[in-house]
Design a protein around this motif. Sequence first.
Motif, short mmCIF file in Angstrom:
data_model
loop_
_atom_site.label_atom_id
_atom_site.label_comp_id
_atom_site.label_asym_id
_atom_site.label_seq_id
_atom_site.Cartn_x
_atom_site.Cartn_y
_atom_site.Cartn_z
N GLU A 189 0.72 -1.18 0.10
CA GLU A 189 0.07 0.14 0.01
C GLU A 189 0.81 1.32 -0.08
OE1 GLU A 189 -3.80 0.56 2.65
OE2 GLU A 189 -2.20 1.55 3.75
N LEU A 190 0.20 2.20 -0.58
CA LEU A 190 1.05 3.70 -0.61
C LEU A 190 -0.08 4.61 -0.20
CD1 LEU A 190 3.61 5.42 -1.43
CD2 LEU A 190 2.35 5.86 -3.55
N GLU A 191 0.63 5.44 1.00
CA GLU A 191 -0.30 6.32 1.51
C GLU A 191 0.17 7.89 1.38
OE1 GLU A 191 -1.76 7.07 6.09
OE2 GLU A 191 -2.50 5.04 5.32
N ALA A 192 -0.69 8.76 1.17
CA ALA A 192 0.00 10.28 0.95
C ALA A 192 -0.96 11.16 1.90
CB ALA A 192 -0.34 10.76 -0.43
N ILE A 193 -0.22 11.83 2.60
CA ILE A 193 -0.89 13.03 3.18
C ILE A 193 -0.38 14.41 2.80
CG2 ILE A 193 -1.09 14.00 5.49
CD1 ILE A 193 -0.45 10.95 6.64
N PHE A 194 -1.12 15.39 2.48
CA PHE A 194 -0.79 16.62 2.29
C PHE A 194 -0.91 17.64 3.24
CE2 PHE A 194 -3.20 14.82 -1.95
CZ PHE A 194 -1.92 14.54 -2.52
N PHE A 195 0.12 18.64 3.07
CA PHE A 195 0.08 19.65 3.85
C PHE A 195 0.27 21.11 3.13
CE2 PHE A 195 2.03 16.07 6.31
CZ PHE A 195 1.25 16.08 7.43
N LEU A 196 -1.01 21.80 2.69
CA LEU A 196 -0.92 22.65 2.11
C LEU A 196 -0.84 24.05 2.65
CD1 LEU A 196 -1.64 23.56 -1.30
CD2 LEU A 196 -4.09 23.53 -0.23
N GLY A 197 -0.04 24.82 1.91
CA GLY A 197 0.06 26.48 2.67
C GLY A 197 -0.11 27.33 1.54
N ALA A 198 0.04 28.59 1.85
CA ALA A 198 0.04 29.72 0.77
C ALA A 198 1.09 29.50 -0.25
CB ALA A 198 0.17 30.98 1.52
N ASP A 199 2.21 29.03 0.13
CA ASP A 199 3.62 28.95 -0.64
C ASP A 199 3.91 27.75 -1.33
OD1 ASP A 199 4.14 28.11 1.73
OD2 ASP A 199 6.07 28.87 2.03
N GLY A 200 3.08 26.86 -1.03
CA GLY A 200 3.46 25.37 -1.64
C GLY A 200 2.77 24.36 -0.79
N LEU A 201 3.18 23.15 -1.39
CA LEU A 201 2.46 21.85 -0.84
C LEU A 201 3.52 20.83 -0.17
CD1 LEU A 201 0.11 19.75 -0.59
CD2 LEU A 201 0.82 19.14 -2.81
N GLU A 202 3.54 20.26 1.17
CA GLU A 202 4.41 19.43 1.42
C GLU A 202 3.82 18.01 1.28
OE1 GLU A 202 6.81 18.05 5.69
OE2 GLU A 202 5.63 19.97 5.56
N ILE A 203 4.45 17.14 0.95
CA ILE A 203 3.80 15.90 0.64
C ILE A 203 4.43 14.69 1.66
CG2 ILE A 203 3.11 13.94 -0.52
CD1 ILE A 203 3.89 17.17 -2.18
N LEU A 204 3.91 13.83 2.45
CA LEU A 204 4.48 12.71 3.14
C LEU A 204 3.86 11.55 2.62
CD1 LEU A 204 5.67 11.46 5.74
CD2 LEU A 204 3.34 11.80 6.86
N LEU A 205 4.67 10.41 2.25
CA LEU A 205 4.26 9.32 1.41
C LEU A 205 4.51 8.37 2.64
CD1 LEU A 205 5.49 9.54 -2.22
CD2 LEU A 205 3.35 9.93 -1.06
N GLU A 206 4.09 7.25 2.81
CA GLU A 206 4.13 6.00 3.66
C GLU A 206 4.19 4.90 2.65
OE1 GLU A 206 1.91 3.27 6.64
OE2 GLU A 206 1.92 5.50 7.30
N VAL A 207 5.24 4.30 2.70
CA VAL A 207 5.36 3.03 1.74
C VAL A 207 5.42 1.80 2.72
CG1 VAL A 207 7.03 1.86 -0.17
CG2 VAL A 207 6.84 4.20 0.21
N ASP A 208 4.25 0.93 2.33
CA ASP A 208 3.92 -0.31 2.96
C ASP A 208 4.60 -1.40 2.30
OD1 ASP A 208 3.41 -2.32 4.77
OD2 ASP A 208 1.32 -1.74 4.60
N LYS A 209 5.79 -2.02 2.63
CA LYS A 209 6.28 -3.03 1.66
C LYS A 209 5.54 -4.35 1.84
CE LYS A 209 10.62 -3.54 2.05
NZ LYS A 209 12.07 -3.76 2.72
N ARG A 210 5.49 -4.94 0.83
CA ARG A 210 5.02 -6.22 0.80
C ARG A 210 5.85 -7.66 1.72
NH1 ARG A 210 0.52 -8.37 -1.60
NH2 ARG A 210 0.37 -6.50 -2.78
N ALA A 211 5.47 -8.41 2.60
CA ALA A 211 6.20 -9.21 3.19
C ALA A 211 6.98 -10.26 2.22
CB ALA A 211 5.51 -9.71 4.34
N ARG A 212 8.35 -10.38 2.39
CA ARG A 212 8.90 -11.35 1.65
C ARG A 212 9.94 -12.21 2.67
NH1 ARG A 212 11.67 -8.78 -3.71
NH2 ARG A 212 9.65 -8.65 -4.95
N GLY A 213 9.56 -13.46 2.79
CA GLY A 213 10.42 -14.28 3.54
C GLY A 213 10.20 -14.21 5.08
N PHE A 214 11.11 -14.71 5.62
CA PHE A 214 11.14 -14.68 7.42
C PHE A 214 11.29 -13.45 7.78
CE2 PHE A 214 13.22 -15.27 11.43
CZ PHE A 214 12.19 -15.67 12.12
N LEU A 215 12.39 -12.62 7.05
CA LEU A 215 12.64 -11.40 7.68
C LEU A 215 11.70 -10.23 7.16
CD1 LEU A 215 16.36 -11.03 6.66
CD2 LEU A 215 15.28 -11.33 9.01
#
Length: 258
Positions: A189-215
């Motif tokens: 899954e990929l999740e985005a959160i926006f923080f908008l202001g008068a001078d621009g946009l900050e973006i926070l992305l959360e990358v949820d990796k798919r589980a692979r193997g024991f680790l």
Amino acid sequence: MSLFKKMLASVGIGSAQVDARMEEDSFVPGDLVKGEVHITGGDVAQDIDEIYMYVITHYEREHQDKKVKEECTLLKYRLSERISLAPKEHVVLPFSFTLPYETPLTMGRQPVYLRTGLDIKNALDPGDSDFIEVRPHPLMSKVLDAIQSIGFQLYKVDCEHNRRLGRVYPFVQEFEFRPVGPLRSRIEELEAIFFLGADGLEILLEVDKRARGFLGVLEEAFNLDERYVRFRLDNADLSRSTSEIAHHIERLILSQIR
């Protein structure tokens, strides 16, 4: 009869009525909201202590393992102080205020509405509610289009209680994507959160990796499979192509799953 009418007005029968009329009902965060409030007197004279407008939305919060809805006031705008309203008198008051940059988008079932009310002592306060549409700011649209162009599909948008990430308000609006392209074997899954202001946009992305193997299973169990990345777009970036922004986002995502 006059006393009887006053008694009825105190419980809202024959009391003053209020109606907010906006010039537009569709906005992007940071837009100017303009219109008029029409107030019509009831059967008796009434003193109105205050006339106000609220911008309201809702968010969800975990409480005792259940999700409950909370109301949040994004803005309170006062139109007028005390006025005296004669029976059947009609008063029109113009209003104008800036919609907060942090206003959530009305995507999915997310509500945003204006609540207009009259504060009348010893009486049920009359009010009026008007839903509005809040569209993505052009910078938000660029990011949403870019993410979908690299193989992600938007499937959920909601406002969640989050004191850690919420800045002005106790919630954030989360845009959740599922991979449908080449990265679907590596990203859950990929999740985005926006923080908008008068001078621009900050973006926070959360990358949820798919589980692979024991680790991978261990990482997932301890939430170590979630990676975060931040980047920013300024108003000058509106001239950049969507493909250019998409390439930048793709490189950031790949750097988190290597």
